[in-house]
Design an enzyme around this catalytic site. Structure first.
Site, mmCIF file in Angstrom:
data_model
loop_
_atom_site.group_PDB
_atom_site.id
_atom_site.type_symbol
_atom_site.label_atom_id
_atom_site.label_comp_id
_atom_site.label_asym_id
_atom_site.label_seq_id
_atom_site.Cartn_x
_atom_site.Cartn_y
_atom_site.Cartn_z
ATOM 1 N N ASP A 217 0.884 -1.568 -0.098
ATOM 2 C CA ASP A 217 0.245 -0.005 0.092
ATOM 3 C C ASP A 217 0.873 1.051 0.060
ATOM 4 O O ASP A 217 1.983 1.534 0.742
ATOM 5 C CB ASP A 217 -0.536 -0.147 1.256
ATOM 6 C CG ASP A 217 -2.042 1.231 1.221
ATOM 7 O OD1 ASP A 217 -2.295 1.171 0.283
ATOM 8 O OD2 ASP A 217 -2.097 2.083 2.155
ATOM 9 N N GLU A 284 2.048 -0.547 -5.568
ATOM 10 C CA GLU A 284 0.977 0.420 -5.386
ATOM 11 C C GLU A 284 1.690 1.964 -5.425
ATOM 12 O O GLU A 284 1.634 2.275 -3.826
ATOM 13 C CB GLU A 284 -0.491 0.648 -4.153
ATOM 14 C CG GLU A 284 -1.421 1.433 -4.970
ATOM 15 C CD GLU A 284 -2.240 2.289 -3.547
ATOM 16 O OE1 GLU A 284 -3.177 2.972 -3.587
ATOM 17 O OE2 GLU A 284 -1.811 2.542 -2.442
HETATM 18 C C1 GLC Z 1 -3.907 2.999 -0.668
HETATM 19 C C2 GLC Z 1 -5.708 2.223 -0.676
HETATM 20 C C3 GLC Z 1 -6.992 3.482 -0.192
HETATM 21 C C4 GLC Z 1 -6.659 3.542 1.286
HETATM 22 C C5 GLC Z 1 -5.028 4.595 0.878
HETATM 23 C C6 GLC Z 1 -4.542 5.031 2.690
HETATM 24 O O1 GLC Z 1 -4.601 3.690 -1.562
HETATM 25 O O2 GLC Z 1 -5.967 1.379 -2.303
HETATM 26 O O3 GLC Z 1 -8.240 3.169 -0.478
HETATM 27 O O4 GLC Z 1 -7.109 4.470 1.274
HETATM 28 O O5 GLC Z 1 -3.969 4.143 0.545
HETATM 29 O O6 GLC Z 1 -3.895 3.300 3.000
#
Ligand code: GLC
Length: 542
Positions: A217, A284
């Protein structure tokens, strides 16, 4: 740019290079215990849908204990299972059944922040300024005469300052702590050795439970520039330059991710694993500069990084062509495959994004065939294979912190987190045995035709299209394909070869594109007009 040779063959060990991974957002996937909230046993019971669809892996978004301030991305215990989702034994059962079906399992690791209810944060608040416990997070004195101003100008991704001031134990207003997301998600200090050690423990914990990889994440935000300098005006506005932000894309990320990769590679395979296979990490990382993004998947680091530029590209021929070409070039430079993605639990559903209604559906079908023909890996978010549109969530049911943080200007992401319709003519469409009004989010009244049962045996359905595409794609592997797009300069359409036996053509423009005489059509997103490919249509052919 010279292409880096890919080490090793693309055998079962390097399964991830071409894998299609299905994202499960468990509270909205399937409810096993009838309380209206999706859970792990519910997901396990529905894995046959995914086997039938033909995916290689699933990624399960956070199922850990959480106060749910941000859909579970505010984690109070990174190695536990939330009571409303099941037990550790339920997780083991999900992994076992997935593996029995030949499906690998990825879980989310959220290293940037914890919940404000995590024992470390509770300890930090209680321990007071200057304590060791506070050093695991980013606590600072405020600016201004009495410390009444935040320590710097950083903004939270959900709106408002990225800092919150706490009441100290003696009742006085005290230090501020950093949260790049909601105040309930305090950021960890990744220069603290205990933070590093704790996440190694977390990775090992899930590897021991048999997972095949991790989605990391907000992987680009863990380190903040020394001294926490102001970001200056315009932060968050130009995504192409966001790697310059003092809270994004810092150099120290890369040695950390190399350490994690070594940990994954060294960790013994779980007992009973069929063949030795690489454990995977997918970043991500909201970095749009191609060369900066490619660094996350350089040899020895992660294997995949979501291609958000593709997801965010409007349905427009020239723009798509450029994104596809640039993405391929960027990843090729480091020998990594592109990881294509059209939707997630954070994004507006493609059907709605591409224009809504019949037009949106038509384009979403074409986009699916484009994505699934492209060489590389792909992620499919639950409900994408059903062509679900974004749903409207009434004000009093909104859960996304964006809603409150934006003072009700942004409704947030809940509209793509609505329970899946499995069967039946009315909500909850087989999602749960609970009454529709007790379900996680309300489902639209007109989703009966979109349910899995309604689409499963209808060969014109989008579900049938995804299934056929996944089957064909597997029969036409493209491990070494160097992408070359062909088409007119105005970008109205383009085509490319996935493998010797499979070419894809996508027509965005109003003018029909005639197929050449030798082409045999294998699959198309909409009926062809004789040998002509109409607008907003993708076709796979020999
Ligand atoms: C990432 C997740 C999202 C979340 C963010 C904070 O972007 O995909 O859903 O709000 O992280 O953890």
């Amino acid at each position: 740019m010279t292409a880096v040779p890919v080490p090793g063959a693309v055998g079962p060990a390097r399964w991830w290079r071409e894998a299609v991974c299905y994202e499960i957002h468990p509270r909205a996937f399937a409810d096993g215990d009838g309380n209206g909230t999706g859970d792990l046993p519910g997901a396990t019971a529905r894995l046959d849908h995914l086997a039938h669809l033909g995916v290689d892996a699933v990624w399960i978004t956070p199922f850990y204990p959480s106060p749910l301030a941000d859909g579970g991305y505010d984690i109070a215990d990174h190695t536990g299972v939330a009571a409303d989702l099941g037990t550790p034994a339920d997780f083991d059962a999900l992994v076992a059944k997935s593996h029995a079906l030949g499906i690998k399992v990825l879980v989310d690791v959220v290293p940037n922040h914890t919940s404000h209810r995590h024992p470390w944060f509770l300890e930090a608040v209680a321990a007071g300024p200057g304590s060791r416990a506070r050093q695991r997070y980013i606590f600072r004195e405020g600016r201004g005469e009495k410390g009444e101003l935040p320590p710097n100008d950083w903004q939270s991704a959900f709106g408002g300052p990225a800092w919150t001031r706490i009441d100290e134990a003696d009742g006085r207003l005290g230090q501020w702590y950093l949260h790049l997301h909601a105040p309930e998600q305090p950021d960890l200090d990744w220069r603290h050795a205990e933070v590093v050690a704790e996440f190694e423990r977390i990775l090992r914990h899930w590897l021991d439970r048999g997972v095949d990889g991790f989605r990391i994440d907000v992987a680009h935000t863990l380190f903040k520039a020394e001294g926490l300098p102001d970001a200056g005006p315009g932060q968050h506005q130009d995504v192409h330059r966001n790697h310059l932000m003092p809270y994004y894309d810092q150099e120290e990320l890369h040695p950390l991710f190399r350490d994690w990769r070594a940990l994954l590679d060294r960790h013994p395979a779980p007992a009973g694993a069929v063949a030795p296979h690489e454990r995977v990490m997918v970043a991500e990382a909201g970095i749009f500069d191609r060369e900066r993004l490619a660094r996350y998947v350089a040899p020895g680091e992660m294997q995949q990084t979501f291609n958000f530029a593709f997801l965010e590209c409007p349905w427009d021929g020239p723009a798509m062509r450029e994104v596809v070409e640039q993405s391929a070039r960027g990843m090729q430079a480091v020998g990594a495959p592109v990881t294509w993605v059209l939707s997630s639990h954070d994004a507006i559903r493609p059907v709605s994004r591409y224009g809504g209604g019949r037009l949106g559906e038509r384009r979403a079908r074409a986009a699916a065939l484009l994505m699934l023909a492209l060489p590389g890996a792909a992620y499919v978010y639950q409900g994408e294979e059903l062509g679900l549109p974004q749903a409207h969530i009434p004000d009093d049911r909104i859960r996304d912190p964006l809603w409150e943080r934006s003072e009700h200007r942004q409704r947030g992401r809940d509209g793509c987190r609505v329970p899946l319709p499995w069967a039946g003519s009315a909500p909850p469409y087989g999602f749960s045995d609970a009454a529709a009004e007790d379900c996680w989010f309300p489902q639209p009244a007109d989703w009966a035709e979109l349910s899995v049962a309604a689409q499963r045996d209808d060969e014109r359905s989008i579900l049938a299209l995804y299934r056929a595409a996944l089957r064909l794609r597997r029969a036409h592997p493209a491990p070494d394909t160097v992408l070359r797009l062909q088409g007119p300069a105005n970008g109205e359409w383009f085509s490319f070869e996935r493998s010797a036996g499979l070419r894809c053509l996508v027509n965005f423009g109003a003018r029909p594109v005639p197929l050449d005489d030798r082409a045999e059509v294998l699959l198309s997103s909409a009926p062809l007009d004789g040998r002509d490919v109409p607008q907003d249509t993708a076709v796979w052919m020999t």
